[in-house]
Design a protein around this motif. Structure first.
Motif, PDB file in Angstrom:
ATOM      1  N   LEU A 108      48.256  34.215  44.356  1.00 28.16           N
ATOM      2  CA  LEU A 108      47.232  35.080  43.778  1.00 28.16           C
ATOM      3  C   LEU A 108      46.112  34.249  43.170  1.00 28.16           C
ATOM      4  O   LEU A 108      46.357  33.167  42.633  1.00 28.16           O
ATOM      5  N   SER A 109      44.924  34.779  43.237  1.00 30.84           N
ATOM      6  CA  SER A 109      43.790  34.122  42.586  1.00 30.84           C
ATOM      7  C   SER A 109      43.910  34.325  41.077  1.00 30.84           C
ATOM      8  O   SER A 109      44.680  35.161  40.599  1.00 30.84           O
ATOM      9  N   SER A 110      43.130  33.589  40.333  1.00 29.79           N
ATOM     10  CA  SER A 110      43.115  33.725  38.878  1.00 29.79           C
ATOM     11  C   SER A 110      42.732  35.151  38.482  1.00 29.79           C
ATOM     12  O   SER A 110      43.320  35.730  37.558  1.00 29.79           O
ATOM     13  N   ALA A 111      41.767  35.733  39.167  1.00 31.68           N
ATOM     14  CA  ALA A 111      41.344  37.106  38.880  1.00 31.68           C
ATOM     15  C   ALA A 111      42.470  38.096  39.169  1.00 31.68           C
ATOM     16  O   ALA A 111      42.665  39.067  38.421  1.00 31.68           O
ATOM     17  N   GLN A 112      43.224  37.869  40.243  1.00 33.64           N
ATOM     18  CA  GLN A 112      44.341  38.751  40.574  1.00 33.64           C
ATOM     19  C   GLN A 112      45.450  38.637  39.523  1.00 33.64           C
ATOM     20  O   GLN A 112      46.055  39.638  39.143  1.00 33.64           O
ATOM     21  N   ILE A 113      45.712  37.423  39.069  1.00 37.84           N
ATOM     22  CA  ILE A 113      46.723  37.226  38.022  1.00 37.84           C
ATOM     23  C   ILE A 113      46.294  37.940  36.746  1.00 37.84           C
ATOM     24  O   ILE A 113      47.108  38.622  36.107  1.00 37.84           O
ATOM     25  N   ASP A 114      45.034  37.818  36.384  1.00 42.33           N
ATOM     26  CA  ASP A 114      44.515  38.527  35.211  1.00 42.33           C
ATOM     27  C   ASP A 114      44.703  40.035  35.368  1.00 42.33           C
ATOM     28  O   ASP A 114      45.131  40.721  34.438  1.00 42.33           O
ATOM     29  N   SER A 115      44.401  40.532  36.541  1.00 45.21           N
ATOM     30  CA  SER A 115      44.472  41.965  36.812  1.00 45.21           C
ATOM     31  C   SER A 115      45.906  42.490  36.724  1.00 45.21           C
ATOM     32  O   SER A 115      46.161  43.515  36.089  1.00 45.21           O
ATOM     33  N   VAL A 116      46.840  41.789  37.343  1.00 40.84           N
ATOM     34  CA  VAL A 116      48.231  42.268  37.310  1.00 40.84           C
ATOM     35  C   VAL A 116      48.836  42.085  35.924  1.00 40.84           C
ATOM     36  O   VAL A 116      49.622  42.925  35.466  1.00 40.84           O
ATOM     37  N   ALA A 117      48.468  41.041  35.214  1.00 45.30           N
ATOM     38  CA  ALA A 117      48.960  40.847  33.842  1.00 45.30           C
ATOM     39  C   ALA A 117      48.495  41.996  32.958  1.00 45.30           C
ATOM     40  O   ALA A 117      49.272  42.545  32.167  1.00 45.30           O
ATOM     41  N   THR A 118      47.233  42.361  33.095  1.00 48.47           N
ATOM     42  CA  THR A 118      46.689  43.490  32.330  1.00 48.47           C
ATOM     43  C   THR A 118      47.402  44.779  32.700  1.00 48.47           C
ATOM     44  O   THR A 118      47.753  45.582  31.829  1.00 48.47           O
ATOM     45  N   PHE A 119      47.660  44.974  33.995  1.00 51.84           N
ATOM     46  CA  PHE A 119      48.370  46.184  34.426  1.00 51.84           C
ATOM     47  C   PHE A 119      49.762  46.264  33.817  1.00 51.84           C
ATOM     48  O   PHE A 119      50.204  47.353  33.420  1.00 51.84           O
ATOM     49  N   THR A 120      50.474  45.146  33.734  1.00 49.96           N
ATOM     50  CA  THR A 120      51.845  45.195  33.198  1.00 49.96           C
ATOM     51  C   THR A 120      51.866  45.698  31.758  1.00 49.96           C
ATOM     52  O   THR A 120      52.873  46.257  31.325  1.00 49.96           O
ATOM     53  N   GLN A 121      50.768  45.540  31.043  1.00 52.71           N
ATOM     54  CA  GLN A 121      50.718  46.056  29.674  1.00 52.71           C
ATOM     55  C   GLN A 121      50.740  47.583  29.641  1.00 52.71           C
ATOM     56  O   GLN A 121      51.148  48.168  28.639  1.00 52.71           O
ATOM     57  N   THR A 122      50.344  48.235  30.719  1.00 56.25           N
ATOM     58  CA  THR A 122      50.378  49.701  30.760  1.00 56.25           C
ATOM     59  C   THR A 122      51.800  50.231  30.895  1.00 56.25           C
ATOM     60  O   THR A 122      52.033  51.416  30.713  1.00 56.25           O
ATOM     61  N   LEU A 123      52.740  49.346  31.217  1.00 53.00           N
ATOM     62  CA  LEU A 123      54.137  49.762  31.396  1.00 53.00           C
ATOM     63  C   LEU A 123      54.905  49.797  30.083  1.00 53.00           C
ATOM     64  O   LEU A 123      56.014  50.316  30.025  1.00 53.00           O
ATOM     65  N   SER A 134      43.261  45.398  42.592  1.00 51.93           N
ATOM     66  CA  SER A 134      43.687  46.080  41.376  1.00 51.93           C
ATOM     67  C   SER A 134      45.071  45.585  40.951  1.00 51.93           C
ATOM     68  O   SER A 134      45.915  45.251  41.775  1.00 51.93           O
ATOM     69  N   GLY A 135      45.264  45.551  39.649  1.00 58.98           N
ATOM     70  CA  GLY A 135      46.554  45.124  39.117  1.00 58.98           C
ATOM     71  C   GLY A 135      47.691  45.986  39.622  1.00 58.98           C
ATOM     72  O   GLY A 135      48.783  45.495  39.899  1.00 58.98           O
ATOM     73  N   LYS A 136      47.436  47.270  39.765  1.00 61.38           N
ATOM     74  CA  LYS A 136      48.467  48.199  40.246  1.00 61.38           C
ATOM     75  C   LYS A 136      48.862  47.871  41.684  1.00 61.38           C
ATOM     76  O   LYS A 136      50.045  47.868  42.026  1.00 61.38           O
ATOM     77  N   GLU A 137      47.884  47.595  42.540  1.00 61.77           N
ATOM     78  CA  GLU A 137      48.160  47.230  43.939  1.00 61.77           C
ATOM     79  C   GLU A 137      48.979  45.938  44.013  1.00 61.77           C
ATOM     80  O   GLU A 137      49.931  45.844  44.780  1.00 61.77           O
TER      81      GLU A 137
END
Length: 102
Positions: free
Chosen positions: A81-96, A26-29
């Motif tokens: 980080l894998s590409s999927a992990q980078i996508d996930s954390v990038a998406t999470f940062t938008q919630t901030l 998860s992006g949050k993790e």
């Protein structure tokens, strides 16, 4: 002398935080493990030259590029980080991002 200490500190943090971890999904993790020390839990910490993520208006693609390749003092995570992990954390940062109208 202070610059030398700061550079050594950043290098040490990079070695500690940049260990590959395929278990995080998860992006949050991922954010908690790799980003909180500089950006803070709410994106506003501003440590080691980190930008305030709560005010960022950059696109999702630009976020992915910065996470992948780094920027200024921030190390890139392309080998961590894998590409999927980078996508996930990038998406999470938008919630901030806070609403500028508040």
């Amino acid at each position: 002398m202070r610059l030398k200490i700061a550079v050594i500190g950043l290098a040490s943090m990079a070695l500690f935080y940049c260990q590959p971890n395929e278990k995080l999904s998860s992006g949050k993790e991922i954010y908690k493990k790799y980003c909180v020390s500089c950006h803070g839990i709410d994106g506003k910490l501003l440590t080691n030259g980190a930008l305030d993520l709560s005010l960022s208006r950059i696109s999702l693609d630009e976020r992915k590029k910065i996470i992948t390749h780094g920027r200024v003092n921030m190390v890139g995570f392309e080998n961590v980080l894998s590409s999927a992990q980078i996508d996930s954390v990038a998406t999470f940062t938008q919630t901030l991002i806070i609403d500028q109208g508040e």
